[in-house]
Design a protein around this motif. Structure first.
Motif, PDB file in Angstrom:
ATOM      1  N   ALA A  82      69.820 -20.445 -29.331  1.00 33.92           N
ATOM      2  CA  ALA A  82      68.859 -20.066 -30.359  1.00 33.92           C
ATOM      3  C   ALA A  82      67.477 -20.634 -30.046  1.00 33.92           C
ATOM      4  O   ALA A  82      66.458 -19.954 -30.209  1.00 33.92           O
ATOM      5  CB  ALA A  82      69.332 -20.535 -31.728  1.00 33.92           C
TER       6      ALA A  82
ATOM      7  N   PHE B 223      64.246 -18.401 -29.394  1.00 36.12           N
ATOM      8  CA  PHE B 223      63.111 -18.601 -30.286  1.00 36.12           C
ATOM      9  C   PHE B 223      61.841 -18.900 -29.484  1.00 36.12           C
ATOM     10  O   PHE B 223      60.785 -18.306 -29.719  1.00 36.12           O
ATOM     11  CB  PHE B 223      63.414 -19.748 -31.253  1.00 36.12           C
TER      12      PHE B 223
ATOM     13  N   VAL C 129      58.541 -16.442 -29.220  1.00 32.91           N
ATOM     14  CA  VAL C 129      57.230 -16.955 -29.635  1.00 32.91           C
ATOM     15  C   VAL C 129      56.230 -16.859 -28.483  1.00 32.91           C
ATOM     16  O   VAL C 129      55.067 -16.503 -28.669  1.00 32.91           O
ATOM     17  CB  VAL C 129      57.349 -18.405 -30.136  1.00 32.91           C
TER      18      VAL C 129
ATOM     19  N   TYR D 215      57.180 -12.139 -33.026  1.00 34.52           N
ATOM     20  CA  TYR D 215      57.254 -13.257 -33.970  1.00 34.52           C
ATOM     21  C   TYR D 215      58.338 -13.014 -35.017  1.00 34.52           C
ATOM     22  O   TYR D 215      59.053 -13.945 -35.422  1.00 34.52           O
ATOM     23  CB  TYR D 215      55.901 -13.463 -34.653  1.00 34.52           C
TER      24      TYR D 215
ATOM     25  N   ALA E 140      61.624 -13.752 -33.548  1.00 32.79           N
ATOM     26  CA  ALA E 140      61.812 -15.204 -33.442  1.00 32.79           C
ATOM     27  C   ALA E 140      62.281 -15.779 -34.773  1.00 32.79           C
ATOM     28  O   ALA E 140      63.190 -16.627 -34.820  1.00 32.79           O
ATOM     29  CB  ALA E 140      60.517 -15.873 -32.986  1.00 32.79           C
ATOM     30  N   MET E 141      61.672 -15.328 -35.867  1.00 32.41           N
ATOM     31  CA  MET E 141      62.082 -15.816 -37.191  1.00 32.41           C
ATOM     32  C   MET E 141      63.502 -15.361 -37.523  1.00 32.41           C
ATOM     33  O   MET E 141      64.262 -16.100 -38.158  1.00 32.41           O
ATOM     34  CB  MET E 141      61.096 -15.321 -38.251  1.00 32.41           C
TER      35      MET E 141
ATOM     36  N   ILE F  91      65.902 -14.962 -35.352  1.00 36.72           N
ATOM     37  CA  ILE F  91      66.787 -15.846 -34.587  1.00 36.72           C
ATOM     38  C   ILE F  91      66.946 -17.173 -35.308  1.00 36.72           C
ATOM     39  O   ILE F  91      68.069 -17.707 -35.441  1.00 36.72           O
ATOM     40  CB  ILE F  91      66.231 -16.067 -33.172  1.00 36.72           C
ATOM     41  N   ALA F  92      65.814 -17.721 -35.791  1.00 35.47           N
ATOM     42  CA  ALA F  92      65.881 -19.001 -36.510  1.00 35.47           C
ATOM     43  C   ALA F  92      66.733 -18.866 -37.768  1.00 35.47           C
ATOM     44  O   ALA F  92      67.567 -19.736 -38.078  1.00 35.47           O
ATOM     45  CB  ALA F  92      64.471 -19.477 -36.853  1.00 35.47           C
TER      46      ALA F  92
END
Length: 234
Positions: free
Chosen positions: A15, A19, A23, A211, A214-215, A217-218
């Motif tokens: 992860a 991420f 980014v 972006y 990425a969020m 994935i988080a």
């Protein structure tokens, strides 16, 4: 304290890598957007400047630099009889660009895109010396989209300066061509001034997409951690 299981550590590392990569891609698109906006501003200023003399042989080694593209130039000379038709799709419809070599009063030869015609019967170039103003364009080697130039049969899909010069046996020519403006041709001749200057600028959308991924994935990792047994997640 219970040690996190290996699968949780592995998931965390994956992860984190995803991420960071997403980014980085988003940030790269932000920089690309700034570069593209600067390029658009430069070219917009360039096409509205007063024309300068067409670059001669001494300036040819660096003529493929982005700073040369779309510069307004002027050249005077005599058209040579050889003409090349290159397939074109314009606001006037489908047809051909008429590329004619000019022997300039500076002693070198350059290809001039005199403009657009709708039928495959180009009018002859003027027999007297002419002055042409237009935009400097970089050669388009190879061919068009999914179609290669075929010099042997006279089928051209891109304005490949070197290939056209070889086919017409012009010898050494300028490594660029000139898109003549609308005022440079005689009445009834090819229609000039149809250069399309458009640069797609979707970098902001791409950046937001990276972006957002990425969020996601988080968020997915947080959900994954919360789904683990209480002791394993400590």
């Amino acid at each position: 304290m219970t040690r996190p299981p290996a699968r949780l550590i592995a998931a965390g590392l994956v992860a984190l890598a995803l991420f960071a990569g997403l980014v980085a891609l988003g940030t790269w698109q932000v920089h690309r957007r700034a570069w593209k906006l600067d390029l658009i501003a430069q070219i917009d200023a360039r096409i509205h400047r007063a024309p300068v003399a067409a670059p001669g042989p001494g300036a040819w080694p660096g003529i493929d630099a982005p700073s040369a593209q779309y510069r307004r130039i002027r050249l005077t000379g005599m058209y040579l009889p050889a003409q090349t038709l290159v397939q074109a799709s314009t606001e006037q419809g489908s047809g051909w660009w008429v590329l004619t070599p000019m022997r300039t009063d500076k002693g070198f030869t350059a290809l001039v895109n005199r403009g657009f015609i709708a039928t495959r019967t180009p009018p002859p170039p003027p027999a007297a010396p002419v002055t042409v103003t237009g935009l400097l364009r970089i050669s388009e080697p190879g061919g068009g989209f999914l179609r290669l130039n075929d010099p042997a049969s006279g089928r051209w899909y891109s304005r490949d300066v070197a290939a056209i010069a070889r086919a017409q046996r012009l010898g050494e020519v300028a490594p660029y061509f000139v898109d003549a403006d609308a005022a440079s041709g005689p009445p009834g001749g090819p229609i000039g001034g149809l250069t399309v200057i458009a640069f797609p600028n979707n970098h902001l959308i791409y950046a937001l997409t990276w972006y957002a991924l990425a969020m996601m994935i988080a968020g997915a990792f947080v959900i994954f951690v919360r789904a683990q047994p209480r002791g394993a997640a400590r």
